[in-house]
Each structure stands twice: as C-alpha cells, then as structure tokens.
Scaffold this motif. Sequence first.
Motif, PDB file in Angstrom:
ATOM      1  N   VAL A  25       0.839  -1.205   0.000  1.00 27.60           N
ATOM      2  CA  VAL A  25       0.000   0.000   0.000  1.00 27.60           C
ATOM      3  C   VAL A  25       0.873   1.253   0.000  1.00 27.60           C
ATOM      4  O   VAL A  25       0.616   2.205  -0.739  1.00 27.60           O
ATOM      5  CB  VAL A  25      -0.975  -0.010   1.199  1.00 27.60           C
ATOM      6  N   GLU A  26       1.909   1.258   0.820  1.00 30.55           N
ATOM      7  CA  GLU A  26       2.818   2.415   0.841  1.00 30.55           C
ATOM      8  C   GLU A  26       3.412   2.674  -0.537  1.00 30.55           C
ATOM      9  O   GLU A  26       3.481   3.818  -0.991  1.00 30.55           O
ATOM     10  CB  GLU A  26       3.946   2.188   1.856  1.00 30.55           C
ATOM     11  N   LEU A  27       3.820   1.609  -1.208  1.00 30.29           N
ATOM     12  CA  LEU A  27       4.400   1.770  -2.545  1.00 30.29           C
ATOM     13  C   LEU A  27       3.351   2.192  -3.568  1.00 30.29           C
ATOM     14  O   LEU A  27       3.654   2.943  -4.496  1.00 30.29           O
ATOM     15  CB  LEU A  27       5.103   0.488  -2.990  1.00 30.29           C
ATOM     16  N   LEU A  28       2.127   1.735  -3.391  1.00 24.17           N
ATOM     17  CA  LEU A  28       1.060   2.158  -4.302  1.00 24.17           C
ATOM     18  C   LEU A  28       0.772   3.647  -4.164  1.00 24.17           C
ATOM     19  O   LEU A  28       0.371   4.301  -5.118  1.00 24.17           O
ATOM     20  CB  LEU A  28      -0.218   1.354  -4.054  1.00 24.17           C
ATOM     21  N   TYR A  29       0.979   4.190  -2.970  1.00 25.62           N
ATOM     22  CA  TYR A  29       0.752   5.621  -2.749  1.00 25.62           C
ATOM     23  C   TYR A  29       1.944   6.486  -3.159  1.00 25.62           C
ATOM     24  O   TYR A  29       1.850   7.707  -3.114  1.00 25.62           O
ATOM     25  CB  TYR A  29       0.409   5.890  -1.280  1.00 25.62           C
ATOM     26  N   THR A  30       3.029   5.867  -3.560  1.00 31.05           N
ATOM     27  CA  THR A  30       4.224   6.610  -3.960  1.00 31.05           C
ATOM     28  C   THR A  30       3.980   7.310  -5.294  1.00 31.05           C
ATOM     29  O   THR A  30       3.531   6.681  -6.252  1.00 31.05           O
ATOM     30  CB  THR A  30       5.423   5.644  -4.115  1.00 31.05           C
ATOM     31  N   PRO A  31       4.283   8.608  -5.374  1.00 29.84           N
ATOM     32  CA  PRO A  31       4.139   9.312  -6.660  1.00 29.84           C
ATOM     33  C   PRO A  31       5.086   8.709  -7.708  1.00 29.84           C
ATOM     34  O   PRO A  31       6.251   8.447  -7.418  1.00 29.84           O
ATOM     35  CB  PRO A  31       4.548  10.755  -6.327  1.00 29.84           C
ATOM     36  N   LEU A  32       4.552   8.501  -8.896  1.00 31.33           N
ATOM     37  CA  LEU A  32       5.329   7.842  -9.951  1.00 31.33           C
ATOM     38  C   LEU A  32       5.706   8.778 -11.101  1.00 31.33           C
ATOM     39  O   LEU A  32       6.383   8.356 -12.033  1.00 31.33           O
ATOM     40  CB  LEU A  32       4.528   6.662 -10.520  1.00 31.33           C
ATOM     41  N   GLN A  33       5.277  10.029 -11.061  1.00 33.02           N
ATOM     42  CA  GLN A  33       5.455  10.907 -12.208  1.00 33.02           C
ATOM     43  C   GLN A  33       6.916  11.125 -12.595  1.00 33.02           C
ATOM     44  O   GLN A  33       7.212  11.433 -13.744  1.00 33.02           O
ATOM     45  CB  GLN A  33       4.731  12.253 -12.028  1.00 33.02           C
ATOM     46  N   ASN A  34       7.856  10.965 -11.666  1.00 30.27           N
ATOM     47  CA  ASN A  34       9.267  11.169 -11.999  1.00 30.27           C
ATOM     48  C   ASN A  34       9.952   9.893 -12.482  1.00 30.27           C
ATOM     49  O   ASN A  34      11.153   9.904 -12.754  1.00 30.27           O
ATOM     50  CB  ASN A  34      10.024  11.740 -10.786  1.00 30.27           C
ATOM     51  N   LEU A  35       9.206   8.802 -12.564  1.00 30.33           N
ATOM     52  CA  LEU A  35       9.771   7.538 -13.012  1.00 30.33           C
ATOM     53  C   LEU A  35       9.521   7.335 -14.502  1.00 30.33           C
ATOM     54  O   LEU A  35       8.495   7.758 -15.031  1.00 30.33           O
ATOM     55  CB  LEU A  35       9.147   6.366 -12.242  1.00 30.33           C
ATOM     56  N   THR A  36      10.462   6.677 -15.153  1.00 29.07           N
ATOM     57  CA  THR A  36      10.264   6.314 -16.560  1.00 29.07           C
ATOM     58  C   THR A  36       9.222   5.197 -16.621  1.00 29.07           C
ATOM     59  O   THR A  36       8.897   4.588 -15.593  1.00 29.07           O
ATOM     60  CB  THR A  36      11.572   5.811 -17.189  1.00 29.07           C
ATOM     61  N   THR A  37       8.762   4.900 -17.807  1.00 31.29           N
ATOM     62  CA  THR A  37       7.795   3.808 -17.969  1.00 31.29           C
ATOM     63  C   THR A  37       8.401   2.493 -17.500  1.00 31.29           C
ATOM     64  O   THR A  37       7.744   1.718 -16.803  1.00 31.29           O
ATOM     65  CB  THR A  37       7.337   3.703 -19.438  1.00 31.29           C
ATOM     66  N   ALA A 127      -3.502   3.000 -17.291  1.00 31.57           N
ATOM     67  CA  ALA A 127      -2.755   2.574 -16.101  1.00 31.57           C
ATOM     68  C   ALA A 127      -3.008   3.549 -14.952  1.00 31.57           C
ATOM     69  O   ALA A 127      -3.257   3.137 -13.812  1.00 31.57           O
ATOM     70  CB  ALA A 127      -1.259   2.473 -16.403  1.00 31.57           C
ATOM     71  N   GLU A 128      -2.964   4.833 -15.257  1.00 27.79           N
ATOM     72  CA  GLU A 128      -3.213   5.854 -14.227  1.00 27.79           C
ATOM     73  C   GLU A 128      -4.641   5.763 -13.699  1.00 27.79           C
ATOM     74  O   GLU A 128      -4.866   5.912 -12.490  1.00 27.79           O
ATOM     75  CB  GLU A 128      -2.916   7.249 -14.784  1.00 27.79           C
ATOM     76  N   ASP A 129      -5.603   5.513 -14.584  1.00 32.84           N
ATOM     77  CA  ASP A 129      -7.003   5.361 -14.158  1.00 32.84           C
ATOM     78  C   ASP A 129      -7.167   4.160 -13.217  1.00 32.84           C
ATOM     79  O   ASP A 129      -7.873   4.244 -12.207  1.00 32.84           O
ATOM     80  CB  ASP A 129      -7.930   5.181 -15.363  1.00 32.84           C
ATOM     81  N   ILE A 130      -6.541   3.060 -13.576  1.00 34.83           N
ATOM     82  CA  ILE A 130      -6.620   1.855 -12.742  1.00 34.83           C
ATOM     83  C   ILE A 130      -6.042   2.146 -11.361  1.00 34.83           C
ATOM     84  O   ILE A 130      -6.644   1.811 -10.337  1.00 34.83           O
ATOM     85  CB  ILE A 130      -5.890   0.667 -13.410  1.00 34.83           C
ATOM     86  N   LEU A 131      -4.882   2.784 -11.330  1.00 35.78           N
ATOM     87  CA  LEU A 131      -4.247   3.089 -10.042  1.00 35.78           C
ATOM     88  C   LEU A 131      -5.063   4.088  -9.236  1.00 35.78           C
ATOM     89  O   LEU A 131      -5.175   3.961  -8.013  1.00 35.78           O
ATOM     90  CB  LEU A 131      -2.818   3.591 -10.262  1.00 35.78           C
ATOM     91  N   GLN A 132      -5.672   5.060  -9.904  1.00 42.50           N
ATOM     92  CA  GLN A 132      -6.520   6.028  -9.191  1.00 42.50           C
ATOM     93  C   GLN A 132      -7.708   5.324  -8.540  1.00 42.50           C
ATOM     94  O   GLN A 132      -8.046   5.585  -7.389  1.00 42.50           O
ATOM     95  CB  GLN A 132      -7.014   7.120 -10.146  1.00 42.50           C
ATOM     96  N   GLY A 133      -8.336   4.421  -9.268  1.00 39.41           N
ATOM     97  CA  GLY A 133      -9.435   3.646  -8.698  1.00 39.41           C
ATOM     98  C   GLY A 133      -8.980   2.801  -7.520  1.00 39.41           C
ATOM     99  O   GLY A 133      -9.686   2.686  -6.515  1.00 39.41           O
ATOM    100  N   LEU A 134      -7.794   2.251  -7.651  1.00 38.52           N
ATOM    101  CA  LEU A 134      -7.241   1.432  -6.573  1.00 38.52           C
ATOM    102  C   LEU A 134      -6.960   2.267  -5.330  1.00 38.52           C
ATOM    103  O   LEU A 134      -7.242   1.852  -4.209  1.00 38.52           O
ATOM    104  CB  LEU A 134      -5.968   0.746  -7.066  1.00 38.52           C
ATOM    105  N   TRP A 135      -6.433   3.478  -5.520  1.00 40.58           N
ATOM    106  CA  TRP A 135      -6.183   4.371  -4.376  1.00 40.58           C
ATOM    107  C   TRP A 135      -7.482   4.667  -3.642  1.00 40.58           C
ATOM    108  O   TRP A 135      -7.512   4.699  -2.418  1.00 40.58           O
ATOM    109  CB  TRP A 135      -5.520   5.673  -4.826  1.00 40.58           C
TER     110      TRP A 135
END
Length: 193
Positions: A25-37, A127-135
């Motif tokens: 859960v902690e990792l799922l809440y980590t911002p990913l915008q600075n990571l490459t695909t 992918a972002e939509d799926i993660l947003q729903g999961l959050w």
Amino acid sequence: MGKLHFDINRPIHLARRDVFFERAVELLYTPLQNLTTAERIIHAEVVISLLKTAESHAFFGIQSSGTIAQETDFLRFLKLISDNVQSAHAMLQHQLHLEAEESFLCQFLSATPEQCVLPAMHYQRRAEDILQGLWNILQLAHTAYRTLQQTNLDRLTEEERGRYQKAYESFRNDVMTRYAVPSMKKTATSTHA
C-alpha cells in the motif's frame, strides 16, 4: 499439514500478511510521475510480489482454527488489489512497447514512431485510471483493515501477540530494506557517491 501447524504459526503468518500488505500500500501511494515507464513497470512488479506474499500468508492464516470470517474477505480483497495492479502493469508494458525506439509493435503495425505516440498515451492513461481507482478503494479499506488487524491481535494469547510483534518488526525492517521506493534508491545512491 494439520490445523495444529497453522495454529502454532498463525502469529507469524498474520505478521507477514500485515507487513507485506502495508508495504504494498505504501508503494502504491508513492508518486510515480518522476519515473520512466520502465521504472514504473518494475515498481508495479514489486507491488505485485508484495501482494502475492501477503496473499500467501493470509491464506495460511485462515487455515488455523482461530480464523474469523473477515479474514477470508480480506484474502479476496488482496486478490482483487493484485488483479488491479497486474492490469496497470499490463497497460504500462503496452505503453513501453509503443514508446520503445526499436518498437516491435510499431514495426509489426507498420506504424511510424509518431503514430505510436497516441496509443502509448492511451495505455498510460488507462494505467493511471486503474491506479486512481485502486487508491480510492484502499482509502475505503483502511478502517476495515485496521479493525481486522486489531481483532486478530485481540484473539491471540499474550505469548502469541509477543511472537506477532517480534515477527512484525523483523519482517518490517527486512521489507523496508529490500523494497525501497525507486526514486529514493537513486537519492540514497547519489548521496553516498
């Protein structure tokens, strides 16, 4: 293996379940915008691995005689979360295939790199939509999870609670070291260089 084996090891299985779920859960809440695909894909794979371990120990935990109904529901919940992360992972892989300089997919489709940009963006958004729903689901689940965790602890003997706590702390230290946030690893590496 009989119920006795699962009864004896129940505090350990509960501790591993909790630690691996909480780290996922902690990792799922980590911002990913600075990571490459590619880094996002690795991040999703780490989360999937953590969730699979949590699932395994949740399963072992419900094999004991001290199980409550909510534990079975929590196991099903872990599976649903894992399925969601796997779906996001698949979208990220599709995005990567379309973004790659030597994209087999673009070549197979006889498409130019410019033509592959739009579908890649669609996969990224999915992918972002799926993660947003999961959050959103994880926020709703917070109280239910903490209630389950406390109920499990309350039903353990004092000796079992001690074993749970010792195991929880040990697993937590290990998990925090082995499953660090990708961007934090870079920062830690660069500061020690």
